[in-house]
Design an enzyme around this catalytic site. Structure first.
Site, PDB file in Angstrom:
ATOM      1  N   GLU A 310       8.200 -12.021 -14.901  1.00 54.63           N
ATOM      2  CA  GLU A 310       7.337 -12.158 -13.724  1.00 54.63           C
ATOM      3  C   GLU A 310       6.103 -11.261 -13.781  1.00 54.63           C
ATOM      4  O   GLU A 310       5.909 -10.414 -12.900  1.00 54.63           O
ATOM      5  CB  GLU A 310       8.162 -11.729 -12.506  1.00 54.63           C
ATOM      6  CG  GLU A 310       8.382 -12.791 -11.512  1.00 54.63           C
ATOM      7  CD  GLU A 310       9.359 -12.346 -10.444  1.00 54.63           C
ATOM      8  OE1 GLU A 310       9.227 -11.232  -9.907  1.00 54.63           O
ATOM      9  OE2 GLU A 310      10.265 -13.125 -10.145  1.00 54.63           O
ATOM     10  N   TYR A 353      -3.629   4.985  -5.117  1.00 56.52           N
ATOM     11  CA  TYR A 353      -2.742   5.483  -6.188  1.00 56.52           C
ATOM     12  C   TYR A 353      -3.424   6.480  -7.117  1.00 56.52           C
ATOM     13  O   TYR A 353      -2.862   6.822  -8.161  1.00 56.52           O
ATOM     14  CB  TYR A 353      -2.248   4.318  -7.079  1.00 56.52           C
ATOM     15  CG  TYR A 353      -1.872   3.060  -6.339  1.00 56.52           C
ATOM     16  CD1 TYR A 353      -0.777   3.035  -5.477  1.00 56.52           C
ATOM     17  CD2 TYR A 353      -2.613   1.894  -6.490  1.00 56.52           C
ATOM     18  CE1 TYR A 353      -0.452   1.877  -4.795  1.00 56.52           C
ATOM     19  CE2 TYR A 353      -2.284   0.735  -5.813  1.00 56.52           C
ATOM     20  CZ  TYR A 353      -1.204   0.738  -4.962  1.00 56.52           C
ATOM     21  OH  TYR A 353      -0.874  -0.407  -4.287  1.00 56.52           O
ATOM     22  N   CYS A 388     -17.094   4.331   5.462  1.00 52.98           N
ATOM     23  CA  CYS A 388     -16.933   5.595   6.186  1.00 52.98           C
ATOM     24  C   CYS A 388     -15.561   6.201   5.925  1.00 52.98           C
ATOM     25  O   CYS A 388     -14.686   6.201   6.803  1.00 52.98           O
ATOM     26  CB  CYS A 388     -17.146   5.358   7.670  1.00 52.98           C
ATOM     27  SG  CYS A 388     -18.818   4.865   7.992  1.00 52.98           S
TER      28      CYS A 388
HETATM   29  N1  LLP Z   1       7.727  -9.320  -9.280  1.00 53.08           N
HETATM   30  C1  LLP Z   1       7.888  -8.699  -8.105  1.00 53.08           C
HETATM   31  C2  LLP Z   1       9.066  -8.985  -7.303  1.00 53.08           C
HETATM   32  C3  LLP Z   1       6.939  -7.777  -7.655  1.00 53.08           C
HETATM   33  O1  LLP Z   1       7.117  -7.155  -6.499  1.00 53.08           O
HETATM   34  C4  LLP Z   1       5.793  -7.517  -8.445  1.00 53.08           C
HETATM   35  C5  LLP Z   1       4.777  -6.553  -7.993  1.00 53.08           C
HETATM   36  C6  LLP Z   1       5.654  -8.214  -9.660  1.00 53.08           C
HETATM   37  C7  LLP Z   1       6.649  -9.104 -10.054  1.00 53.08           C
HETATM   38  C8  LLP Z   1       4.464  -8.047 -10.569  1.00 53.08           C
HETATM   39  O2  LLP Z   1       4.238  -6.756 -10.991  1.00 53.08           O
HETATM   40  P1  LLP Z   1       3.069  -6.531 -12.055  1.00 53.08           P
HETATM   41  O3  LLP Z   1       3.453  -7.238 -13.323  1.00 53.08           O
HETATM   42  O4  LLP Z   1       1.823  -7.106 -11.489  1.00 53.08           O
HETATM   43  O5  LLP Z   1       2.960  -5.064 -12.198  1.00 53.08           O
HETATM   44  N2  LLP Z   1      -0.613  -2.780  -5.607  1.00 53.08           N
HETATM   45  C9  LLP Z   1      -0.007  -2.097  -6.729  1.00 53.08           C
HETATM   46  C10 LLP Z   1       1.037  -2.977  -7.396  1.00 53.08           C
HETATM   47  C11 LLP Z   1       2.093  -3.488  -6.464  1.00 53.08           C
HETATM   48  C12 LLP Z   1       3.037  -4.397  -7.180  1.00 53.08           C
HETATM   49  C13 LLP Z   1       3.916  -5.111  -6.243  1.00 53.08           C
HETATM   50  N3  LLP Z   1       4.867  -5.954  -6.874  1.00 53.08           N
HETATM   51  C14 LLP Z   1      -1.094  -1.697  -7.721  1.00 53.08           C
HETATM   52  O6  LLP Z   1      -2.268  -1.985  -7.475  1.00 53.08           O
HETATM   53  O7  LLP Z   1      -0.803  -1.067  -8.733  1.00 53.08           O
END
Ligand code: LLP
Length: 460
Positions: A310, A353, A388
């Site tokens: 995923e 972050y 701001c």
């Molecule tokens: N599967 C599930 C159930 C998830 O919750 C997520 C990400 C993914 C797959 C995909 O993760 P990825 O491969 O994109 O890392 N806003 C944060 C990231 C939050 C991720 C939330 N869930 C950032 O900007 O680093």
């Protein structure tokens, strides 16, 4: 690592100008305005290919996508890539997923609607969410092929929904998976991107999963999969093995052994800054998972599951570039503040972050060699937005060639979790998004306007 390697694969420096997919970024900025988000199709495609090739090499399935039944009637294992739409979803991206036969992970009814607008078929829509609303569940029941249940309350709500009986009659049309909280952390560099540690709000403990499985059995719910997601943006995949073991233990206890699904989530990291190690290998990540699943199943006498990965970020981050225009420049002690026309409202990742980004000027990049020459470097700069908030900062203390008011800058690795987390703070309007392919540019999302902001604001 060279700074240019953070940009999409098609990025080149031509006559001192930065180009992507043969397009001059300065011309694009003139045509579409700034801030502007660009997506490079070639980079998007290459990341999918990396996942598909790695799965084909390391997971003994009959190939990507759903395998056909064998003569014995049992379906051999298959593997699929599910794009995590939360990284960035719009109709064009949804359409692109279907060019590759990807499944799409949607969080809630909004993302389901976008996926459907992009023609994602029901069997490719998978719904996640930690506390799905009734509307989310209804939409999932109506339009999704798979619902990943996060908790027992949700399972009971699902069971009581009148739409369920309609879906039951469609036999294989609906799959239910349970989300396990593995209780094992990965190193994501920030607590806010962790999801798999023991005290996380996500998923169910082993005991809760077993209770949920019994509930499914007693209520004749089509349970056939286990999922977990440990966190996002990690590059050491070794903690995945123990989580996979826990998932397989549960699969055994529940009694899955034929035509079952296993998803160890996403979260594979990317490189945001030239100071970091090179882009982590997708093949190593996939191989590690595949080997752990194969070995774990053989040890437990389990048949191989349909394996679902995923990824979000590792599919789209590098394909995206944000282009901004420099306004005022302020010198404050050692700080040189380059103020640009976008910031935390289109990219909140530094504020949230402490994410570190890099950047290039769009013109005057440094020679025709295609390699950034920092010989023109004048000083370390920090880049902040117009909003701001003192935290409205994108970059701190980055060595840069000399830039001046009115210049354009391009920030790479902007394709994931920027626009999907954007806001209208200070009444700001979200940027336009342009798709770059074979020397052509095509606006896929137009810039938001003040009229858009007022559309659902009725006054007294
Ligand atoms: N599967 C599930 C159930 C998830 O919750 C997520 C990400 C993914 C797959 C995909 O993760 P990825 O491969 O994109 O890392 N806003 C944060 C990231 C939050 C991720 C939330 N869930 C950032 O900007 O680093």
């Amino acid at each position: 690592m060279d700074r240019l390697d953070l940009f999409p694969l098609s990025a080149k420096i031509k006559n001192d100008f930065l180009t992507i997919a043969g397009q001059d970024l300065a011309k694009l900025a003139e045509e579409y305005g700034t801030p502007l988000y660009l997506y490079d199709r070639a980079t998007l495609d290459a990341s999918v290919d990396d996942y598909k090739k790695a799965l084909a090499s390391h997971y003994p399935s009959t190939g990507f996508r759903q395998a056909q039944p064998t003569n014995s009637g049992q379906r051999p294992a298959s593997a699929s890539v599910t794009y995590a739409g939360k990284a960035f979803l719009c109709t064009a991206i949804a359409q692109w997923t279907q060019m590759h036969g990807l499944h799409v992970d949607c969080t809630g009814e909004g993302e389901i609607a976008i996926a459907m607008a992009g023609g994602v078929p029901r069997e490719h829509i998978l719904v996640h969410g930690v506390n799905k609303s009734t509307a989310d569940l209804k939409s999932a029941l109506q339009h999704a092929g798979t619902i990943v249940v996060d908790n027992l309350t949700e399972l009971k709500t699902l069971e009581s929904d009148s739409l369920l009986s309609k879906r039951r009659k469609q036999a294989s049309a609906l799959q239910i998976w349970l989300r396990l909280l593995p209780g094992i952390a990965v190193d994501t560099h920030h607590a806010h991107t962790l999801t798999g540690q023991h005290d996380s709000k996500f998923g169910m403990t082993r005991e809760e999963i077993l209770e949920a499985a019994t509930f499914c059995k007693n209520n004749n719910l089509p349970l056939n999969g286990i999922h977990f997601h440990q966190g996002s943006n990690f590059r050491d995949a070794s903690p995945l093995k123990a989580a996979i073991e826990r998932g397989l233990d549960l699969a055994k206890e529940i009694g899955f052994n034929d035509d079952w699904h296993f998803s160890p989530g996403g979260g594979w990291g990317v490189t945001y800054h030239e100071d970091e190690l090179p882009h982590p290998s997708i093949e190593n990540y996939v191989r590690g998972i595949a080997e752990a699943v194969i070995e774990g199943c053989s040890q437990r006498g389990l048949s191989l599951p349909h394996l679902h990965l995923e990824p979000g970020r590792s599919l789209v981050a590098r394909a995206g570039v944000a282009v901004y225009k420099v306004g005022a420049i302020k010198r404050r002690g050692d700080k040189v503040w380059i103020l640009i026309d976008g910031g935390m409202t289109d990219n909140p990742r530094h504020a949230l972050y402490g994410a570190r980004y890099s950047c290039l000027p769009v013109a005057g990049v440094g020679g025709e060699s295609g390699v950034l020459s920092l010989s023109k470097q004048s000083e370390k700069i920090s880049i902040a937005g117009p909003y701001c908030e003192s935290g409205d900062v994108i970059i701190e203390d980055l060595p840069m060639p000399y830039i001046k008011e009115g210049d354009l800058i391009a920030i790479p690795m902007s394709g994931a979790y920027h626009l999907s987390m954007s806001s209208n703070y200070n009444g700001s309007c979200r940027p336009a998004v342009v798709w770059l392919e074979d020397g052509k540019a095509n606006m896929i999302v137009r810039r938001e306007t003040a009229d858009d902001l007022l559309k659902r604001d009725f006054g007294l």
